[in-house]
Design an enzyme around this catalytic site. Sequence first.
Site, PDB file in Angstrom:
ATOM      1  N   ASN A 116      35.445 -17.419  32.213  1.00 35.89           N
ATOM      2  CA  ASN A 116      34.772 -17.504  33.508  1.00 35.89           C
ATOM      3  C   ASN A 116      33.374 -16.913  33.452  1.00 35.89           C
ATOM      4  O   ASN A 116      32.409 -17.481  33.984  1.00 35.89           O
ATOM      5  CB  ASN A 116      35.589 -16.765  34.574  1.00 35.89           C
ATOM      6  CG  ASN A 116      36.820 -17.531  35.023  1.00 35.89           C
ATOM      7  OD1 ASN A 116      37.013 -18.688  34.670  1.00 35.89           O
ATOM      8  ND2 ASN A 116      37.666 -16.874  35.802  1.00 35.89           N
ATOM      9  N   ARG A 141      37.747 -35.090  36.760  1.00 34.60           N
ATOM     10  CA  ARG A 141      38.160 -34.503  35.479  1.00 34.60           C
ATOM     11  C   ARG A 141      39.546 -35.029  35.162  1.00 34.60           C
ATOM     12  O   ARG A 141      40.387 -35.134  36.041  1.00 34.60           O
ATOM     13  CB  ARG A 141      38.230 -32.965  35.552  1.00 34.60           C
ATOM     14  CG  ARG A 141      36.950 -32.274  35.954  1.00 34.60           C
ATOM     15  CD  ARG A 141      37.161 -30.757  35.920  1.00 34.60           C
ATOM     16  NE  ARG A 141      36.122 -30.054  36.647  1.00 34.60           N
ATOM     17  CZ  ARG A 141      34.969 -29.664  36.119  1.00 34.60           C
ATOM     18  NH1 ARG A 141      34.722 -29.919  34.848  1.00 34.60           N
ATOM     19  NH2 ARG A 141      34.081 -29.015  36.840  1.00 34.60           N
ATOM     20  N   ARG A 192      30.712 -30.920  35.550  1.00 29.25           N
ATOM     21  CA  ARG A 192      30.195 -29.874  34.667  1.00 29.25           C
ATOM     22  C   ARG A 192      31.200 -29.483  33.586  1.00 29.25           C
ATOM     23  O   ARG A 192      32.363 -29.231  33.848  1.00 29.25           O
ATOM     24  CB  ARG A 192      29.815 -28.651  35.502  1.00 29.25           C
ATOM     25  CG  ARG A 192      29.156 -27.543  34.717  1.00 29.25           C
ATOM     26  CD  ARG A 192      28.700 -26.454  35.647  1.00 29.25           C
ATOM     27  NE  ARG A 192      27.500 -26.849  36.380  1.00 29.25           N
ATOM     28  CZ  ARG A 192      27.209 -26.414  37.600  1.00 29.25           C
ATOM     29  NH1 ARG A 192      28.033 -25.627  38.230  1.00 29.25           N
ATOM     30  NH2 ARG A 192      26.086 -26.796  38.183  1.00 29.25           N
ATOM     31  N   HIS A 252      33.160 -36.191  44.099  1.00 32.12           N
ATOM     32  CA  HIS A 252      34.167 -35.153  43.889  1.00 32.12           C
ATOM     33  C   HIS A 252      35.461 -35.457  44.638  1.00 32.12           C
ATOM     34  O   HIS A 252      36.471 -34.771  44.449  1.00 32.12           O
ATOM     35  CB  HIS A 252      33.588 -33.808  44.342  1.00 32.12           C
ATOM     36  CG  HIS A 252      34.408 -32.616  43.978  1.00 32.12           C
ATOM     37  ND1 HIS A 252      35.076 -31.853  44.909  1.00 32.12           N
ATOM     38  CD2 HIS A 252      34.664 -32.038  42.767  1.00 32.12           C
ATOM     39  CE1 HIS A 252      35.711 -30.865  44.301  1.00 32.12           C
ATOM     40  NE2 HIS A 252      35.484 -30.947  43.013  1.00 32.12           N
ATOM     41  N   TYR A 285      47.468 -25.790  38.382  1.00 32.63           N
ATOM     42  CA  TYR A 285      46.694 -25.662  39.618  1.00 32.63           C
ATOM     43  C   TYR A 285      47.582 -25.952  40.815  1.00 32.63           C
ATOM     44  O   TYR A 285      48.358 -26.914  40.800  1.00 32.63           O
ATOM     45  CB  TYR A 285      45.528 -26.656  39.635  1.00 32.63           C
ATOM     46  CG  TYR A 285      44.361 -26.324  38.742  1.00 32.63           C
ATOM     47  CD1 TYR A 285      44.499 -25.523  37.616  1.00 32.63           C
ATOM     48  CD2 TYR A 285      43.105 -26.841  39.012  1.00 32.63           C
ATOM     49  CE1 TYR A 285      43.426 -25.241  36.794  1.00 32.63           C
ATOM     50  CE2 TYR A 285      42.013 -26.568  38.194  1.00 32.63           C
ATOM     51  CZ  TYR A 285      42.185 -25.766  37.084  1.00 32.63           C
ATOM     52  OH  TYR A 285      41.114 -25.487  36.267  1.00 32.63           O
ATOM     53  N   ARG A 304      40.141 -18.163  47.590  1.00 31.69           N
ATOM     54  CA  ARG A 304      40.410 -17.762  46.210  1.00 31.69           C
ATOM     55  C   ARG A 304      39.222 -17.052  45.577  1.00 31.69           C
ATOM     56  O   ARG A 304      39.366 -16.044  44.906  1.00 31.69           O
ATOM     57  CB  ARG A 304      40.773 -18.979  45.360  1.00 31.69           C
ATOM     58  CG  ARG A 304      41.204 -18.592  43.943  1.00 31.69           C
ATOM     59  CD  ARG A 304      41.318 -19.783  43.029  1.00 31.69           C
ATOM     60  NE  ARG A 304      40.047 -20.123  42.417  1.00 31.69           N
ATOM     61  CZ  ARG A 304      39.585 -21.358  42.266  1.00 31.69           C
ATOM     62  NH1 ARG A 304      40.276 -22.377  42.721  1.00 31.69           N
ATOM     63  NH2 ARG A 304      38.425 -21.598  41.702  1.00 31.69           N
ATOM     64  N   HIS A 360      44.110 -23.859  44.447  1.00 32.68           N
ATOM     65  CA  HIS A 360      43.018 -24.823  44.382  1.00 32.68           C
ATOM     66  C   HIS A 360      42.935 -25.739  45.604  1.00 32.68           C
ATOM     67  O   HIS A 360      41.945 -26.427  45.793  1.00 32.68           O
ATOM     68  CB  HIS A 360      43.187 -25.679  43.112  1.00 32.68           C
ATOM     69  CG  HIS A 360      42.013 -26.523  42.758  1.00 32.68           C
ATOM     70  ND1 HIS A 360      42.033 -27.896  42.851  1.00 32.68           N
ATOM     71  CD2 HIS A 360      40.777 -26.207  42.297  1.00 32.68           C
ATOM     72  CE1 HIS A 360      40.872 -28.389  42.465  1.00 32.68           C
ATOM     73  NE2 HIS A 360      40.088 -27.383  42.130  1.00 32.68           N
TER      74      HIS A 360
END
Length: 770
Positions: free
Chosen positions: A112, A451, A481, A511, A544, A641, A669
């Site tokens: 991270n 993704r 990204r 997205h 997730y 979160r 998430h």
Amino acid sequence: MTAESGVDVEEQAGSAREVAADASADGTIVSEVSIASASASETRHQQPRGTNGRFVRSPGPPEDPDADLPADRFLDREISWLQFNERVLQLAADPHVPLLERARFLAIFAQNLDEFFMVRVAGLKRRIATGIAVRSASGLEPREVLEQISGVAHELMALHARVYAEHVRPALEEEGVTIVRWDELSDEERDRLGTVFSDRLFPVLTPLAVDPAHPFPYISGLSLNLAVILVNPKTGKEHFARVKVPPMLPRLLRVEPGPDESPLADMFDTRFVPLEDVISAHLDQLFPGMDVREHFTFRVTRNEDLEVEEDDAENLLTALERELTRRRFGPPVRLEVEEAMDDHVMDLIVRELGVASSEVYRLPAPLDLRGLNAIADLERSELHYEPFVARTNPDLAPTESAKARDIFASIRKQDVLLQHPYDSFSTSVQALLEQAAADPNVLAIKQTLYRTSGDSPIIDALIDAAEAGKQVLAVVEIKARFDEENNISWARKLEHAGVHVVYGIVGLKTHAKLCLVIRQEAEGMRRYCHVGTGNYNPKTARLYEDLGLLTDDQQVGEDLGRLFNQLSGIAPRSKFKRLLVAPRSVRSGLLAQIHREIEHEKAEPGSGLIAWKVNSIVDEQVIDALYRASMAGVRVRLWVRGICALRPGVEGLSETVEVHSVLGRFLEHSRVFWFGGGGEPVAYIGSADMMHRNLDRRVEALVQITEERHLDDLRSLLERGASQEYAHWWLGGDGRWTRSHLDDEGEPLPDLQTALVAMHAKRRRKARRR
């Protein structure tokens, strides 16, 4: 628990940051990252307060709708992200967390922080250099933000190393899992690793000397390197050389048992040695005829954010491929060095790389603790969380069966609200696409991909559908990204299979998590839809926590049809019935709902309620609207979160606001937006966080949940997330996060995610009895 990142406060004037970390008697690290929203300049920007502690309203110009709100009402987003990563670190330090999961949290923290420097810090430095950086909403000048980040990051990285060295590593040793250094190995073990060096390492190593004929080598981002000081025994002259530790080899080499040891020894006594230790011990073979005087490890983090001009959408794929080749040559933003490194060696590296002293982090070896993932992957069930197997949602199959169910029939019967990973992704979303690909009555599939995994069954299903003659549209976000190269590869593969691949709308990332299946049935065309909060990635769907709606609702189908036409064609004025779509209507739609909640509260005091679950909340318009709701008496419950720039519990501003955070084995998430509605609740789920990028620069979609039983499920989830009965963190108005994880007797509070595992199992048992 990565920041999708990723992933992501303040205290007193003059203190850029305080990170207090102390080990209590039970080994738990009590750590606080606190920083005032204006830090050193707080006294310059802080709104004055009256003697009763309330904010004194400054009149301001009448045309400013927020003139009556205090100037220091926003926490700094960068510091808030660092606090999120500190919460990850607290899990690594917690002895009540299974040991190998603690090692995993150490690795997550490291990864991270790498991404934070590569993107957030690099981006801030770039904006400062180009003169386009502006004062943050928290009141900080750009350079003040950088100073605070540096102070917090130095403290957290030192704490990270301490948690490893003083807590996790000793605990691992007690369980027979040892990370040893070279001088701790036996002669026999060194001999065996010497063979490994000769066979596997020596052929791929490239020693690079620095002298008039050999300039200082380029140091690639995130690579681990050895700085080697050599002396020519004949001339006595000193030389510098760099050896890159090969990234394609394991970060930690397993020390295999000898031929005379029991085969079972490796199960109960697992030993690892850092790869750089093995290389260091054999440097004489890389530099024959030279004396190796010293060697130290170091690591560079570079700017790896992408800048791609999108004026010509047809060239976007090629432009991105070109930009990816430049990424590894970005300027350095952080230098990590082994704390034992001599000053003259460090001065050389600092000078050649052009980094500032504040960007240098001296840390105890070993560097780059991402390698602890290898430890966390060990098959020691007693050192992991309790095994968990996702089950099929009972609305899709009341009982588990090896036989595939007709998922279309299940969706026709009723809408299905999924919660992964408790509900299986493979028997729901993945099954929908696989059945659609094989069903001759399915005419078209339209899908967004942000993704996905390496060997993705989602990609395979789309390819199968295209090869079967169906119309298949894939909206691939190749600017996701750190997944750019992966997504480019899939885009090419899909195109070659005959899938219509588009890259969304110029200037916007797509997205939204959407799937639309169009099927010919006896009564006509029917649209089967999935709107979710998570990526179409079967691997992360096991890690997730995400929500998704499967429906054949006509309004949702029409909305998705319009949105996909907008993404693939030209439909700028599309209107939607059950969707809120960014950048046009997510912010405005949620603000309208907040305003309605204020009206409900005015009409019936005590009735107003706003309950949200998000990854991050930064957008100033949204935060100000929540402040106004609180000032009107509306109860506001936020489950965040990561980043939170809102100050809760401030008298006269946010007295009715509570902010909680939950971290654990699954990465929280999902995004849920709940409004009390004066007794008729309104709820949305979807892909958007309350950040500028999501609301202004991305295509996002929220779908309204309408079935009463699904609203009950969401209400129950949000109530659990706001409950004091489960372990959580809560945010104070001063920007401090406080962990609440032990009861009055010092025993661990129940874990929310464990409770949800049990709840979903109980739901399945009830479905079987029905």
